[in-house]
Design a protein around this motif. Structure first.
Motif, PDB file in Angstrom:
ATOM      1  N   GLU A 186      56.356  74.799  65.379  1.00  0.00           N
ATOM      2  CA  GLU A 186      57.603  74.113  65.738  1.00  0.00           C
ATOM      3  C   GLU A 186      57.671  73.899  67.246  1.00  0.00           C
ATOM      4  OE1 GLU A 186      60.554  75.703  62.158  1.00  0.00           O
ATOM      5  OE2 GLU A 186      60.657  76.590  64.158  1.00  0.00           O
ATOM      6  N   ASP A 187      57.298  74.923  68.021  1.00  0.00           N
ATOM      7  CA  ASP A 187      57.339  74.808  69.476  1.00  0.00           C
ATOM      8  C   ASP A 187      56.420  73.701  69.984  1.00  0.00           C
ATOM      9  OD1 ASP A 187      59.191  76.789  69.861  1.00  0.00           O
ATOM     10  OD2 ASP A 187      57.735  78.360  70.323  1.00  0.00           O
ATOM     11  N   ARG A 188      55.298  73.489  69.313  1.00  0.00           N
ATOM     12  CA  ARG A 188      54.315  72.514  69.776  1.00  0.00           C
ATOM     13  C   ARG A 188      54.560  71.107  69.263  1.00  0.00           C
ATOM     14  NH1 ARG A 188      48.726  76.132  69.489  1.00  0.00           N
ATOM     15  NH2 ARG A 188      49.656  78.019  70.373  1.00  0.00           N
ATOM     16  N   LEU A 189      55.425  70.978  68.253  1.00  0.00           N
ATOM     17  CA  LEU A 189      55.623  69.675  67.618  1.00  0.00           C
ATOM     18  C   LEU A 189      56.961  69.021  67.937  1.00  0.00           C
ATOM     19  CD1 LEU A 189      54.255  70.406  64.020  1.00  0.00           C
ATOM     20  CD2 LEU A 189      53.054  69.331  65.921  1.00  0.00           C
ATOM     21  N   TYR A 190      57.936  69.796  68.402  1.00  0.00           N
ATOM     22  CA  TYR A 190      59.274  69.255  68.580  1.00  0.00           C
ATOM     23  C   TYR A 190      59.752  69.397  70.017  1.00  0.00           C
ATOM     24  CZ  TYR A 190      59.446  69.181  63.485  1.00  0.00           C
ATOM     25  OH  TYR A 190      59.175  68.924  62.169  1.00  0.00           O
ATOM     26  N   ARG A 191      60.438  68.359  70.491  1.00  0.00           N
ATOM     27  CA  ARG A 191      60.971  68.355  71.846  1.00  0.00           C
ATOM     28  C   ARG A 191      62.271  69.146  71.919  1.00  0.00           C
ATOM     29  NH1 ARG A 191      59.986  63.042  70.628  1.00  0.00           N
ATOM     30  NH2 ARG A 191      62.217  62.661  70.418  1.00  0.00           N
ATOM     31  N   TRP A 192      62.734  69.385  73.159  1.00  0.00           N
ATOM     32  CA  TRP A 192      64.034  70.019  73.371  1.00  0.00           C
ATOM     33  C   TRP A 192      65.122  69.192  72.696  1.00  0.00           C
ATOM     34  CZ3 TRP A 192      62.849  69.993  79.241  1.00  0.00           C
ATOM     35  CH2 TRP A 192      62.046  71.094  79.547  1.00  0.00           C
ATOM     36  N   GLY A 193      66.060  69.875  72.098  1.00  0.00           N
ATOM     37  CA  GLY A 193      67.218  69.205  71.548  1.00  0.00           C
ATOM     38  C   GLY A 193      66.978  68.495  70.231  1.00  0.00           C
ATOM     39  N   GLU A 194      65.757  68.521  69.743  1.00  0.00           N
ATOM     40  CA  GLU A 194      65.448  67.846  68.489  1.00  0.00           C
ATOM     41  C   GLU A 194      65.756  68.783  67.326  1.00  0.00           C
ATOM     42  OE1 GLU A 194      61.750  65.123  66.773  1.00  0.00           O
ATOM     43  OE2 GLU A 194      61.488  66.388  68.531  1.00  0.00           O
ATOM     44  N   GLU A 195      66.540  68.296  66.373  1.00  0.00           N
ATOM     45  CA  GLU A 195      66.896  69.138  65.233  1.00  0.00           C
ATOM     46  C   GLU A 195      65.687  69.359  64.340  1.00  0.00           C
ATOM     47  OE1 GLU A 195      70.312  68.491  62.870  1.00  0.00           O
ATOM     48  OE2 GLU A 195      71.568  67.896  64.561  1.00  0.00           O
ATOM     49  N   VAL A 196      65.466  70.611  63.980  1.00  0.00           N
ATOM     50  CA  VAL A 196      64.320  70.962  63.142  1.00  0.00           C
ATOM     51  C   VAL A 196      64.837  71.634  61.884  1.00  0.00           C
ATOM     52  CG1 VAL A 196      62.126  72.192  63.027  1.00  0.00           C
ATOM     53  CG2 VAL A 196      62.960  71.355  65.243  1.00  0.00           C
ATOM     54  N   GLU A 197      64.572  71.032  60.743  1.00  0.00           N
ATOM     55  CA  GLU A 197      64.956  71.654  59.478  1.00  0.00           C
ATOM     56  C   GLU A 197      64.189  72.961  59.294  1.00  0.00           C
ATOM     57  OE1 GLU A 197      67.245  70.627  57.406  1.00  0.00           O
ATOM     58  OE2 GLU A 197      67.719  68.748  58.436  1.00  0.00           O
ATOM     59  N   SER A 198      64.813  73.925  58.645  1.00  0.00           N
ATOM     60  CA  SER A 198      64.202  75.248  58.514  1.00  0.00           C
ATOM     61  C   SER A 198      62.878  75.206  57.769  1.00  0.00           C
ATOM     62  CB  SER A 198      65.174  76.212  57.813  1.00  0.00           C
ATOM     63  OG  SER A 198      65.487  75.733  56.512  1.00  0.00           O
ATOM     64  N   ASN A 199      62.706  74.207  56.901  1.00  0.00           N
ATOM     65  CA  ASN A 199      61.467  74.137  56.122  1.00  0.00           C
ATOM     66  C   ASN A 199      60.587  72.961  56.539  1.00  0.00           C
ATOM     67  OD1 ASN A 199      63.128  72.099  55.147  1.00  0.00           O
ATOM     68  ND2 ASN A 199      62.395  72.307  53.031  1.00  0.00           N
ATOM     69  N   ALA A 200      60.797  72.449  57.748  1.00  0.00           N
ATOM     70  CA  ALA A 200      60.085  71.242  58.181  1.00  0.00           C
ATOM     71  C   ALA A 200      58.577  71.431  58.167  1.00  0.00           C
ATOM     72  CB  ALA A 200      60.549  70.829  59.573  1.00  0.00           C
ATOM     73  N   VAL A 201      58.097  72.541  58.712  1.00  0.00           N
ATOM     74  CA  VAL A 201      56.657  72.776  58.763  1.00  0.00           C
ATOM     75  C   VAL A 201      56.094  72.877  57.354  1.00  0.00           C
ATOM     76  CG1 VAL A 201      54.862  74.425  59.417  1.00  0.00           C
ATOM     77  CG2 VAL A 201      56.655  73.820  61.057  1.00  0.00           C
ATOM     78  N   GLU A 202      56.770  73.601  56.498  1.00  0.00           N
ATOM     79  CA  GLU A 202      56.312  73.736  55.115  1.00  0.00           C
ATOM     80  C   GLU A 202      56.206  72.384  54.415  1.00  0.00           C
ATOM     81  OE1 GLU A 202      58.560  75.599  56.564  1.00  0.00           O
ATOM     82  OE2 GLU A 202      58.059  77.710  56.227  1.00  0.00           O
ATOM     83  N   VAL A 203      57.168  71.508  54.669  1.00  0.00           N
ATOM     84  CA  VAL A 203      57.155  70.176  54.057  1.00  0.00           C
ATOM     85  C   VAL A 203      55.949  69.380  54.542  1.00  0.00           C
ATOM     86  CG1 VAL A 203      58.351  67.949  53.972  1.00  0.00           C
ATOM     87  CG2 VAL A 203      59.633  70.074  53.640  1.00  0.00           C
ATOM     88  N   HIS A 204      55.688  69.420  55.850  1.00  0.00           N
ATOM     89  CA  HIS A 204      54.541  68.681  56.398  1.00  0.00           C
ATOM     90  C   HIS A 204      53.226  69.243  55.852  1.00  0.00           C
ATOM     91  CE1 HIS A 204      57.323  66.572  58.849  1.00  0.00           C
ATOM     92  NE2 HIS A 204      57.486  67.514  59.754  1.00  0.00           N
ATOM     93  N   VAL A 205      53.133  70.562  55.755  1.00  0.00           N
ATOM     94  CA  VAL A 205      51.924  71.175  55.200  1.00  0.00           C
ATOM     95  C   VAL A 205      51.720  70.723  53.756  1.00  0.00           C
ATOM     96  CG1 VAL A 205      50.890  73.361  54.448  1.00  0.00           C
ATOM     97  CG2 VAL A 205      51.891  73.164  56.741  1.00  0.00           C
ATOM     98  N   HIS A 206      52.792  70.720  52.974  1.00  0.00           N
ATOM     99  CA  HIS A 206      52.703  70.294  51.575  1.00  0.00           C
ATOM    100  C   HIS A 206      52.197  68.852  51.474  1.00  0.00           C
ATOM    101  CE1 HIS A 206      53.779  69.646  47.375  1.00  0.00           C
ATOM    102  NE2 HIS A 206      54.467  68.575  47.754  1.00  0.00           N
TER     103      HIS A 206
END
Length: 223
Positions: free
Chosen positions: A175-195
């Motif tokens: 999450e730290d490497r993929l999202y900018r400051w202030g960008e909303e990140v869903e709690s399961n965003a990484v899991e969704v992209h991996v899927h």
């Protein structure tokens, strides 16, 4: 890949942010040297684009302090100072590249990709891990000799995992490497992209290490 842009000219900073974002980078931007050091304390950026004539703390002082902290991330100085002495001081002070303004955005993006690639121990412009080939410049992925269409975030996630092949990355690190400051990140965003990546490539391409994170294994190695 997430980078930090340190530029006190608002118009130029906005233009660089837009251009580098279009080239596939996630750009955090600050306008003075003190803010730059504060941002770098989190150690989540892959590289820094650093102006020299900054308020509060000039670029060379920022460079010296971040190297004194032991931070090894690539630093590209982007400045209007074109004198030989300035270039020598910048490179001897710990910069990995020195570019004089104005610069074409495709060249700046290419220089950043090269610096990040070398900092991760990759010499070739195309990343290859097993049957996956990823071309950061062309924004293209091939798997088992077929081209795979990925969304921008899927591409960025796969690139991070390939740059760290054989190493487990936690969800928080990704999450730290993929999202900018202030960008909303869903709690399961990484899991969704991996899927989605597993569905488009192969289920075994990305492994889940329970309770730890994810990795792209190197061929012939086990995590």
């Amino acid at each position: 890949m997430r980078i930090l842009l340190v530029e006190d000219d608002d118009l130029l900073g906005d233009a660089l942010t837009r251009g580098l974002s279009q080239a596939g980078f996630e750009v955090d931007a600050v306008a003075d040297g003190v803010a730059a050091l504060d941002a770098l304390a989190a150690e989540c950026h892959a590289a820094v684009v650093l102006d020299l004539g900054l308020p509060k703390l000039d670029g060379l002082a920022v460079l010296r302090r971040l190297r004194a902290r032991g931070l090894k991330l690539p630093v590209l100085i982007l400045t209007a100072r074109d004198a030989l002495d300035d270039r020598v001081r910048g490179l001897d002070g710990g910069a990995d590249d020195y570019v004089v303004k104005p610069v074409d955005l495709p060249e700046l993006a290419a220089r950043l990709r090269a610096l990040i690639r070398r900092s991760r121990g990759e010499a070739a412009p195309t990343l290859v891990v097993g049957a996956i080939e990823l071309d950061p410049a062309a924004r293209r992925v091939r798997f088992r000799d077929r081209t795979v269409d990925l969304h921008a975030r899927e591409f960025a996630l796969l690139q991070e995992l390939m740059l760290n092949a054989g190493r487990v990355l936690t969800r928080e690190q990704l999450e730290d490497r993929l999202y900018r400051w202030g960008e909303e990140v869903e709690s399961n965003a990484v899991e969704v992209h991996v899927h989605r990546l597993r569905r488009k490539l192969d289920p075994g391409v990305i492994r889940t290490i329970r309770g730890v994170g994810y990795l792209v294994p190197r061929p012939g190695r086990t995590p």
